[in-house]
Design an enzyme around this catalytic site. Structure first.
Site, short mmCIF file in Angstrom:
data_model
loop_
_atom_site.label_atom_id
_atom_site.label_comp_id
_atom_site.label_asym_id
_atom_site.label_seq_id
_atom_site.Cartn_x
_atom_site.Cartn_y
_atom_site.Cartn_z
N ALA A 23 0.80 -1.23 0.00
CA ALA A 23 0.00 0.00 0.00
C ALA A 23 0.84 1.28 0.00
CB ALA A 23 -0.93 0.00 1.21
N LEU A 27 2.22 2.13 -7.50
CA LEU A 27 0.94 1.76 -8.13
C LEU A 27 -0.23 2.08 -7.19
CD1 LEU A 27 -0.28 0.26 -10.68
CD2 LEU A 27 -0.51 -1.68 -9.13
N HIS A 255 -1.12 -5.26 -23.69
CA HIS A 255 -2.09 -4.25 -24.15
C HIS A 255 -2.40 -4.45 -25.64
CE1 HIS A 255 -1.28 -2.36 -20.42
NE2 HIS A 255 -0.32 -1.56 -20.79
N LYS A 350 0.72 11.24 -27.04
CA LYS A 350 0.08 10.07 -26.44
C LYS A 350 -1.11 9.72 -27.32
CE LYS A 350 -1.94 8.62 -22.04
NZ LYS A 350 -1.09 7.50 -21.70
N1 LIG Z 1 3.86 1.47 -10.80
C1 LIG Z 1 3.22 1.24 -11.93
O1 LIG Z 1 2.86 2.16 -12.67
C2 LIG Z 1 2.90 -0.16 -12.36
C3 LIG Z 1 2.32 -0.36 -13.62
C4 LIG Z 1 1.97 -1.65 -14.00
C5 LIG Z 1 2.21 -2.70 -13.15
N2 LIG Z 1 2.80 -2.49 -11.93
C6 LIG Z 1 3.01 -3.64 -11.06
O2 LIG Z 1 2.31 -3.43 -9.85
C7 LIG Z 1 3.06 -3.92 -8.74
C8 LIG Z 1 3.39 -2.79 -7.79
O3 LIG Z 1 4.13 -1.80 -8.49
P1 LIG Z 1 4.85 -0.58 -7.77
O4 LIG Z 1 5.46 0.23 -8.84
O5 LIG Z 1 3.92 0.07 -6.82
O6 LIG Z 1 5.97 -1.36 -6.99
P2 LIG Z 1 6.93 -0.83 -5.85
O7 LIG Z 1 6.69 0.64 -5.62
O8 LIG Z 1 8.30 -1.29 -6.21
O9 LIG Z 1 6.48 -1.69 -4.61
C9 LIG Z 1 5.23 -1.54 -3.97
C10 LIG Z 1 5.39 -1.73 -2.49
O10 LIG Z 1 5.69 -3.09 -2.22
C11 LIG Z 1 6.47 -3.17 -1.04
N3 LIG Z 1 7.61 -4.04 -1.31
C12 LIG Z 1 8.80 -3.73 -1.87
N4 LIG Z 1 9.58 -4.83 -1.96
C13 LIG Z 1 8.86 -5.83 -1.44
C14 LIG Z 1 9.10 -7.21 -1.24
N5 LIG Z 1 10.25 -7.77 -1.60
N6 LIG Z 1 8.14 -7.97 -0.67
C15 LIG Z 1 6.96 -7.41 -0.30
N7 LIG Z 1 6.68 -6.11 -0.45
C16 LIG Z 1 7.62 -5.34 -1.02
C17 LIG Z 1 6.92 -1.77 -0.70
O11 LIG Z 1 6.18 -1.34 0.43
P3 LIG Z 1 6.66 -1.63 1.93
O12 LIG Z 1 8.16 -1.60 1.91
O13 LIG Z 1 6.04 -0.53 2.72
O14 LIG Z 1 6.11 -2.97 2.23
C18 LIG Z 1 6.53 -0.94 -1.89
O15 LIG Z 1 6.10 0.35 -1.54
C19 LIG Z 1 4.28 -4.57 -9.34
O16 LIG Z 1 4.01 -5.92 -9.51
C20 LIG Z 1 4.46 -3.85 -10.65
O17 LIG Z 1 5.16 -4.63 -11.59
C21 LIG Z 1 3.15 -1.24 -11.53
#
Ligand SMILES: NC(=O)c1ccc[n+]([C@@H]2O[C@H](COP(=O)([O-])OP(=O)(O)OC[C@H]3O[C@@H](n4cnc5c(N)ncnc54)[C@H](OP(=O)(O)O)[C@@H]3O)[C@@H](O)[C@H]2O)c1
Length: 496
Positions: A23, A27, A255, A350
């Site tokens: 959270a 994302l 997509h 875009k």
């Molecule tokens: N960001 C985008 O635009 C986007 C787009 C398409 C798909 N996605 C997918 O959506 C998911 C989340 O993306 P995100 O960009 O939000 O990722 P992120 O910022 O790298 O990670 C989300 C949260 O997960 C926790 N985390 C980090 N490493 C972890 C680990 N090893 N085990 C468990 N929790 C961990 C962290 O929170 P805490 O440290 O507080 O636990 C972090 O704030 C991913 O699978 C990504 O590939 C993201």
């Protein structure tokens, strides 16, 4: 208010608890929390509903509330104080230790208490917004701690939402899928491709279903070729680490294939998820895989000139930021109709659109005159939400001359109607809470995507010398080689 006719199917989200892992991430902040707030503001959440935000970062109530306020403002809302308070009332935060059984016991106890307080009957939607490496361990712990309900028990349910990327190769995707399936059967897994949640994407299916003009002419007797364009104005937006591992083809192929499917699949007999997925699968099964030789002739990889100077990008990086390719569909409807795709970053503007280009007239006075392709159905997916049809009419005046014209339908509702219009993520959450998998990707679709990509990835990595990475200037619609790809078939890209 626009009048609706006859058929009007409404998804009704069931009373449930929503549990968001990861959270504190990007994302969650950019998409999921704003979608949750949007549902509350539009009064689209189920009647009995609560949300639990879960992450490893310690956050007290004050820090959580100010973080949520900033997130909602940054997403473009101007929340009324009473709406924001009621959002906060339905929401709490739990700090996680994903490896510890004690954490899952604590979570289970909390969910039981919240179920009782909110009138929810053990119906839970888990959203894994963590890095993909955590999907399988978290799902497996949810299962062993009894948090994933038995799918045969019709008094309760558990669903798990995950986000792309679903692996980074055919093998890693299969391994991720196998790991997930050990804990959660296919009916409990909801794989998001947010394109499918877009109103405009659904409009393509609605138009095709309701208007006989599409059904009658949507085939190789009338259609010359199809173009799919997915262009981004921006570059990496701080996601260099992700992009350097994935490249554009892996990032965008899901997509692209979803857009191709909604354009060209046969229409299901109902909009139930099982019928929809069956037809989509039949379409994917008829896409002809590219051979190694076809990869060389029918795909173009590019990289924008400034890519290697972006922060976090290796100086000699060979990741593509542009891809164009042609594919064919071996079924009775589309045999012989090429599908041309171009997708890229820093490509000027875009723009996501689908253009269905009808054949040229070849009779009467047009037997010997080439007037190009007069008829094109264009579906603007984003940011333009518009359907248009180009045609040739008589030029007004005393002479008999022809002139190109276009008819258009602006799709975005306005004013009061637009305010109640769910965004892509809001819609996907509603559908998942309703238990409808129509807009989510199946395990088969993920496998198909990687199978389709495998020969491209193999060819590019095995023979970089014969699979060049074409440079293109930032802000232009890709390299000249992409124009050649379509030109050698006697066609050209639609002007954007
Ligand atoms: N960001 C985008 O635009 C986007 C787009 C398409 C798909 N996605 C997918 O959506 C998911 C989340 O993306 P995100 O960009 O939000 O990722 P992120 O910022 O790298 O990670 C989300 C949260 O997960 C926790 N985390 C980090 N490493 C972890 C680990 N090893 N085990 C468990 N929790 C961990 C962290 O929170 P805490 O440290 O507080 O636990 C972090 O704030 C991913 O699978 C990504 O590939 C993201």
């Amino acid at each position: 208010m626009t009048e609706t006719l006859g058929f009007c199917q409404e998804m009704r989200p069931e009373s449930c608890g929503f549990i968001l892992f990861g959270a504190t991430g990007d994302l969650a902040a950019r998409k999921i929390i704003p979608a949750l707030f949007g549902l509350c503001e539009k009064k689209l959440t189920p009647r009995n509903f609560y949300a639990v935000l879960v992450s490893r970062t310690p956050l007290d109530r004050g820090a959580l509330e100010s973080r949520l306020w900033d997130t909602v403002l940054k997403a473009g809302f101007t929340p009324a104080p009473e709406v924001f308070s009621s959002f906060l009332e339905r929401l709490e935060y739990i700090q996680a230790d994903y490896e510890s059984d004690a954490f899952y016991r604590r979570l289970a106890d909390r969910l039981t208490a919240l179920d009782a307080k909110s009138g929810v009957k053990k119906k839970r939607l888990f959203y894994l917004a963590t890095p993909p490496a955590a999907f399988e361990p978290i799902t497996s712990k949810l299962k062993t701690s009894g948090l994933l309900s038995d799918p045969t028990d019709c008094t309760c349910w558990s669903r798990v939402i995950i986000e792309k990327p679903y692996g980074s190769s055919l093998e890693s995707a299969a391994s991720l899928d196998a790991g997930l399936k050990l804990a959660a059967p296919e009916a409990q897994v909801y794989r998001i491709d947010h394109f499918t949640g877009k109103e405009t994407v659904q409009n393509v299916m609605a138009l095709r279903s309701a208007n006989a003009v599409f059904d009658g002419t949507w085939n190789n007797r009338f259609v010359d070729h199809v173009q799919i364009t997915v262009f981004e104005e921006l570059g990496l937006e701080g996601r260099a680490a992700f992009f350097e591992r994935m490249g554009l083809a892996r990032d965008m192929m899901s997509h692209i294939l979803q857009l191709a499917a909604i354009t060209a699949m046969d229409l299901p007999s109902t909009f139930r998820d099982t019928d929809f997925k069956t037809e989509k699968r039949r379409f994917f099964e008829s896409i002809r895989p590219l051979t190694r030789e076809e990869v060389r002739r029918q795909t173009v990889r590019g990289q924008y000139a400034g890519y290697r100077s972006e922060p976090g990008v290796a100086p000699g990086s060979a990741e593509e930021t542009f891809l164009a390719f042609k594919f064919l569909v071996d079924n009775d409807r589309w045999r012989g109709v090429p599908f041309y795709v171009r997708a890229g970053k820093k490509t000027g503007s875009k723009k996501t659109r689908i253009d269905v280009v009808y054949k040229k007239p070849d009779h009467g006075i047009f037997t010997h005159i080439d007037i190009g392709y007069p008829n094109v159905f264009s579906f603007g997916i984003q940011p333009e939400e518009r359907v248009s049809f180009s045609l040739i009419s008589k030029h007004p005046g005393p002479k008999l001359c022809f002139t190109p014209r276009s008819m258009g339908l602006d799709y975005r509702p306005e004013g009061h109607e637009a305010a109640g219009y769910p965004t892509d993520y809001e819609r996907l959450l509603i559908e998942a809470m309703s238990g409808d998998q129509t807009l989510f990707l199946s395990s088969y679709e993920i496998g198909f995507m990687w199978q389709f990509l495998a020969p491209l990835l193999e060819a590019w990595s095995a023979a970089p010398a014969t699979e060049p990475l074409h440079a293109y200037a930032d802000g232009t619609p890709g390299p000249a080689a992409a124009d050649e790809l379509i030109k050698k078939d006697g066609r050209s890209w639609i002007q954007l």
